[in-house]
Design a protein around this motif. Structure first.
Motif, PDB file in Angstrom:
ATOM      1  N   GLY A   3       4.982  18.287 -45.418  1.00  0.00           N
ATOM      2  CA  GLY A   3       3.586  18.529 -45.076  1.00  0.00           C
ATOM      3  C   GLY A   3       3.289  18.584 -43.593  1.00  0.00           C
ATOM      4  N   LEU A   4       4.284  18.326 -42.763  1.00  0.00           N
ATOM      5  CA  LEU A   4       4.056  18.305 -41.319  1.00  0.00           C
ATOM      6  C   LEU A   4       3.686  19.691 -40.792  1.00  0.00           C
ATOM      7  CD1 LEU A   4       4.049  16.242 -39.065  1.00  0.00           C
ATOM      8  CD2 LEU A   4       6.419  16.828 -38.591  1.00  0.00           C
ATOM      9  N   TYR A   5       4.323  20.725 -41.314  1.00  0.00           N
ATOM     10  CA  TYR A   5       4.020  22.092 -40.887  1.00  0.00           C
ATOM     11  C   TYR A   5       2.575  22.443 -41.231  1.00  0.00           C
ATOM     12  CZ  TYR A   5       4.324  27.202 -40.626  1.00  0.00           C
ATOM     13  OH  TYR A   5       4.109  28.528 -40.345  1.00  0.00           O
ATOM     14  N   LEU A   6       2.131  22.111 -42.434  1.00  0.00           N
ATOM     15  CA  LEU A   6       0.757  22.372 -42.846  1.00  0.00           C
ATOM     16  C   LEU A   6      -0.218  21.581 -41.976  1.00  0.00           C
ATOM     17  CD1 LEU A   6      -1.159  23.793 -44.804  1.00  0.00           C
ATOM     18  CD2 LEU A   6      -0.879  21.846 -46.347  1.00  0.00           C
ATOM     19  N   LEU A   7       0.108  20.352 -41.665  1.00  0.00           N
ATOM     20  CA  LEU A   7      -0.743  19.534 -40.806  1.00  0.00           C
ATOM     21  C   LEU A   7      -0.907  20.176 -39.432  1.00  0.00           C
ATOM     22  CD1 LEU A   7      -2.293  16.881 -40.249  1.00  0.00           C
ATOM     23  CD2 LEU A   7      -0.091  15.921 -39.490  1.00  0.00           C
ATOM     24  N   PHE A   8       0.187  20.644 -38.842  1.00  0.00           N
ATOM     25  CA  PHE A   8       0.107  21.286 -37.534  1.00  0.00           C
ATOM     26  C   PHE A   8      -0.668  22.596 -37.593  1.00  0.00           C
ATOM     27  CE2 PHE A   8       3.996  18.814 -36.030  1.00  0.00           C
ATOM     28  CZ  PHE A   8       3.222  17.908 -35.319  1.00  0.00           C
ATOM     29  N   LEU A   9      -0.549  23.326 -38.701  1.00  0.00           N
ATOM     30  CA  LEU A   9      -1.350  24.539 -38.866  1.00  0.00           C
ATOM     31  C   LEU A   9      -2.838  24.201 -38.894  1.00  0.00           C
ATOM     32  CD1 LEU A   9       0.626  26.612 -41.525  1.00  0.00           C
ATOM     33  CD2 LEU A   9       0.211  27.238 -39.148  1.00  0.00           C
ATOM     34  N   PRO A  64      12.476  20.538 -44.491  1.00  0.00           N
ATOM     35  CA  PRO A  64      11.850  19.270 -44.869  1.00  0.00           C
ATOM     36  C   PRO A  64      10.393  19.185 -44.406  1.00  0.00           C
ATOM     37  CG  PRO A  64      13.323  18.947 -43.018  1.00  0.00           C
ATOM     38  CD  PRO A  64      13.499  20.367 -43.465  1.00  0.00           C
ATOM     39  N   LEU A  65       9.928  20.160 -43.602  1.00  0.00           N
ATOM     40  CA  LEU A  65       8.554  20.144 -43.106  1.00  0.00           C
ATOM     41  C   LEU A  65       7.559  20.776 -44.066  1.00  0.00           C
ATOM     42  CD1 LEU A  65       9.279  21.144 -39.405  1.00  0.00           C
ATOM     43  CD2 LEU A  65       9.074  18.861 -40.382  1.00  0.00           C
ATOM     44  N   LEU A  66       8.049  21.530 -45.053  1.00  0.00           N
ATOM     45  CA  LEU A  66       7.180  22.165 -46.036  1.00  0.00           C
ATOM     46  C   LEU A  66       6.813  21.182 -47.138  1.00  0.00           C
ATOM     47  CD1 LEU A  66       8.986  25.621 -46.444  1.00  0.00           C
ATOM     48  CD2 LEU A  66       6.976  25.106 -45.057  1.00  0.00           C
ATOM     49  N   PRO A  73       7.079  32.577 -56.488  1.00  0.00           N
ATOM     50  CA  PRO A  73       8.462  32.411 -56.032  1.00  0.00           C
ATOM     51  C   PRO A  73       8.627  32.889 -54.580  1.00  0.00           C
ATOM     52  CG  PRO A  73       8.420  33.359 -58.233  1.00  0.00           C
ATOM     53  CD  PRO A  73       7.000  33.325 -57.741  1.00  0.00           C
ATOM     54  N   HIS A  74       9.198  32.045 -53.765  1.00  0.00           N
ATOM     55  CA  HIS A  74       9.462  32.313 -52.348  1.00  0.00           C
ATOM     56  C   HIS A  74       8.196  32.428 -51.504  1.00  0.00           C
ATOM     57  CE1 HIS A  74      13.677  32.824 -53.235  1.00  0.00           C
ATOM     58  NE2 HIS A  74      13.365  33.707 -54.171  1.00  0.00           N
ATOM     59  N   LEU A  75       7.049  31.946 -52.003  1.00  0.00           N
ATOM     60  CA  LEU A  75       5.793  31.973 -51.242  1.00  0.00           C
ATOM     61  C   LEU A  75       5.217  30.560 -51.176  1.00  0.00           C
ATOM     62  CD1 LEU A  75       3.740  33.870 -49.814  1.00  0.00           C
ATOM     63  CD2 LEU A  75       2.484  33.914 -51.971  1.00  0.00           C
ATOM     64  N   PRO A  76       5.598  29.811 -50.137  1.00  0.00           N
ATOM     65  CA  PRO A  76       5.093  28.437 -50.016  1.00  0.00           C
ATOM     66  C   PRO A  76       3.596  28.430 -49.715  1.00  0.00           C
ATOM     67  CG  PRO A  76       6.355  29.038 -48.069  1.00  0.00           C
ATOM     68  CD  PRO A  76       6.486  30.170 -49.038  1.00  0.00           C
TER      69      PRO A  76
END
Length: 116
Positions: A3-9, A64-66, A73-76
């Motif tokens: 969730g770190l990537y989403l948080l930074f976004l 591990p950031l996602l 499929p393949h779309l986080p």
């Protein structure tokens, strides 16, 4: 840390939104047009991603950031958020550049051009 990537976004979106609100560049000067531009741009790029995924060009990498949640499929889940951020950022930068260029070209009170 998931969730770190989403948080930074989301933090980045908040920063761009604060700049937009302060200088009334996009969403605060033309809310409907700006929202439509961001939604249309995001939809276009999600469609682009879907075409790339269907053709096998785009695949989801492991990080591990996602969060690990996929919308397809393949779309986080982070991908549409990133694409919306990208479209909003482009809109705000475009409005800022237009404002800066408009100030440079505006005549002064004595009829002359302002100095840069």
């Amino acid at each position: 840390m998931p969730g770190l990537y989403l948080l930074f976004l989301l933090i980045s979106i908040a920063g761009i939104t604060a700049l937009d609100a302060r200088f009334r560049l996009a969403l605060w000067s033309a809310p409907v047009t700006s929202a439509l531009a961001v939604v249309a741009g995001t939809a276009f790029f999600v469609g682009w991603d879907a075409a790339g995924i269907a053709s096998g060009v785009f695949v989801r990498g492991d990080s591990p950031l996602l969060l690990g949640i996929d919308l397809a499929p393949h779309l986080p889940v982070e991908e549409p958020v990133f694409l919306a951020f990208l479209c909003y950022l482009a809109l705000v930068v475009h409005a800022a550049v237009l404002r800066i260029l408009g100030r440079r070209r505006a005549p002064t009170a004595d009829g002359g051009r302002p100095t840069p």
